[in-house]
Write a protein that holds these residues in place. Sequence first.
Motif, mmCIF file in Angstrom:
data_model
loop_
_atom_site.group_PDB
_atom_site.id
_atom_site.type_symbol
_atom_site.label_atom_id
_atom_site.label_comp_id
_atom_site.label_asym_id
_atom_site.label_seq_id
_atom_site.Cartn_x
_atom_site.Cartn_y
_atom_site.Cartn_z
ATOM 1 N N LYS A 51 0.812 -1.223 0.000
ATOM 2 C CA LYS A 51 0.000 0.000 0.000
ATOM 3 C C LYS A 51 0.842 1.268 0.000
ATOM 4 O O LYS A 51 0.295 2.366 -0.096
ATOM 5 C CB LYS A 51 -0.872 0.050 1.276
ATOM 6 C CG LYS A 51 -2.111 -0.798 1.221
ATOM 7 C CD LYS A 51 -2.987 -0.524 2.443
ATOM 8 C CE LYS A 51 -3.406 0.912 2.596
ATOM 9 N NZ LYS A 51 -4.829 1.168 2.488
ATOM 10 N N SER A 138 -7.964 -0.906 4.276
ATOM 11 C CA SER A 138 -8.647 -0.865 2.993
ATOM 12 C C SER A 138 -7.626 -1.158 1.882
ATOM 13 O O SER A 138 -6.456 -0.780 1.990
ATOM 14 C CB SER A 138 -9.288 0.504 2.796
ATOM 15 O OG SER A 138 -8.361 1.530 3.095
ATOM 16 N N ASN A 140 -6.326 -0.166 -0.914
ATOM 17 C CA ASN A 140 -6.009 0.904 -1.858
ATOM 18 C C ASN A 140 -4.619 1.442 -1.530
ATOM 19 O O ASN A 140 -4.163 1.285 -0.407
ATOM 20 C CB ASN A 140 -7.024 2.053 -1.716
ATOM 21 C CG ASN A 140 -7.173 2.499 -0.276
ATOM 22 O OD1 ASN A 140 -7.839 1.830 0.527
ATOM 23 N ND2 ASN A 140 -6.509 3.578 0.094
ATOM 24 N N SER A 146 -10.925 4.509 -1.270
ATOM 25 C CA SER A 146 -11.084 3.110 -0.865
ATOM 26 C C SER A 146 -11.831 2.326 -1.941
ATOM 27 O O SER A 146 -12.649 2.890 -2.671
ATOM 28 C CB SER A 146 -11.864 3.041 0.450
ATOM 29 O OG SER A 146 -11.145 3.688 1.465
ATOM 30 N N HIS A 225 -6.759 12.460 2.751
ATOM 31 C CA HIS A 225 -6.951 11.016 2.810
ATOM 32 C C HIS A 225 -8.130 10.719 1.892
ATOM 33 O O HIS A 225 -8.866 11.628 1.542
ATOM 34 C CB HIS A 225 -7.312 10.644 4.254
ATOM 35 C CG HIS A 225 -6.821 9.291 4.688
ATOM 36 N ND1 HIS A 225 -5.940 9.131 5.711
ATOM 37 C CD2 HIS A 225 -7.088 8.040 4.239
ATOM 38 C CE1 HIS A 225 -5.689 7.832 5.895
ATOM 39 N NE2 HIS A 225 -6.384 7.152 5.019
ATOM 40 N N TYR A 226 -8.337 9.470 1.529
ATOM 41 C CA TYR A 226 -9.502 9.087 0.721
ATOM 42 C C TYR A 226 -9.643 9.980 -0.515
ATOM 43 O O TYR A 226 -10.751 10.337 -0.914
ATOM 44 C CB TYR A 226 -10.798 9.198 1.545
ATOM 45 C CG TYR A 226 -10.746 8.527 2.895
ATOM 46 C CD1 TYR A 226 -10.730 7.141 2.995
ATOM 47 C CD2 TYR A 226 -10.715 9.267 4.071
ATOM 48 C CE1 TYR A 226 -10.683 6.515 4.233
ATOM 49 C CE2 TYR A 226 -10.663 8.652 5.319
ATOM 50 C CZ TYR A 226 -10.647 7.274 5.386
ATOM 51 O OH TYR A 226 -10.612 6.666 6.606
HETATM 52 MG MG MG Z 1 -7.998 3.156 4.450
#
Ligand code: MG
Length: 323
Positions: A51, A138, A140, A146, A225-226
């Motif tokens: 990741k 997650s 990703n 995600s 994030h995300y």
């Molecule tokens: Mg995550």
Amino acid sequence: MNLISATPTSIQLAAEIIRNGNLVAFPTETVYGLGAEALKAQACAKIFAAKNRPYFDPLIVHIADLSWLEKLCARFDQRARQLAEKFWPGPLTMVVPKTDLVPDIVTAGLPNVALRMPNHPVALALLNAAQTPIAAPSANPFGYLSPTTAQHVAEQLGNQVDLILDGGPCAIGVESTILDLSGEPPTLLRPGGLPVESLELVVGNMVVPKAESPRPHAPGQLPSHYAPRTPVEFLPGDFVFPANKKAGLLVLQTPVENLPFFKIEILSPAGDLTEAAANLFSCLHRLDRAGLEVIYVERVPETGLGRAIMDRLRKAAAPRPGG
Ligand code: MG
Ligand code: TXA
């Protein structure tokens, strides 16, 4: 291709891969996870490498069986038990004091471990077949959107994982709610798939940090994030359509006017926040693949799953490191 439909046979194969210290991506009711045997530090190290995840960001440990609690937790008090009884299996992660059995790499050196029992038949079957807790963030690359389908995982991490179990799209679509029960009063670390309103009915006295607060609440949850690769901005109240920009739009419901955006994604035609959460990451993935210069996003009401949606959108719109 290492993407395979989840069947009893492929789940057995996945369990063997986990037991051999390798990586399997699997569906949960929230998002797809990238799993490794939680009690083997070397297996968990592969998650961080795949990741590109910083070691200060701890992993959630998944279990299918409450008998693991006494092995993994130094204290799982009455209130935690009550929450487990009410909400497990389900989208609630509890942070509790850990035992020495949990490797430090899993908790990023913290004295507490995050635990959850996912509510997905494939995840539970995999945990039962592997006979071990599975650490899984997650699936990703760190900081990116995600995955809520097996195809998302294949596109983002296809070469980094030994097997991807396809169990269809995730029903909830946002990550679990994280509650820290290691101190008093309990603190919400991340709003997620279990609405805060449901938690508050059981945990009367809990700290819910202000949504707009700039400080990351949980370790690893950086302000950005995300996030899709395309810049994200909230739709301002006095919005003027950007004449010379290739702009996309993410809205809750069908817009009343025919807006001249290059691409529009609708979270829930009926304005239902639970449906909107389930569609959130797929809509953002499609917008991110559309070659846009900017994605405008509409605010949603912060009740029920709306709180988790707004948390993810704020982090997607936050300034990126180095940019
Ligand atoms: Mg995550
Ligand atoms: O729904 C979910 O929770 C998904 C599925 C796969 O279960 N998992 C997930 O994991 O979202 P991940 O790695 O993307 O987010 C885990 C977050 C960490 O970033 C951190 O904020 C928090 O959980 N966390 C994990 N262990 C912790 C600990 N020991 N103390 C405090 N926070 C912790």
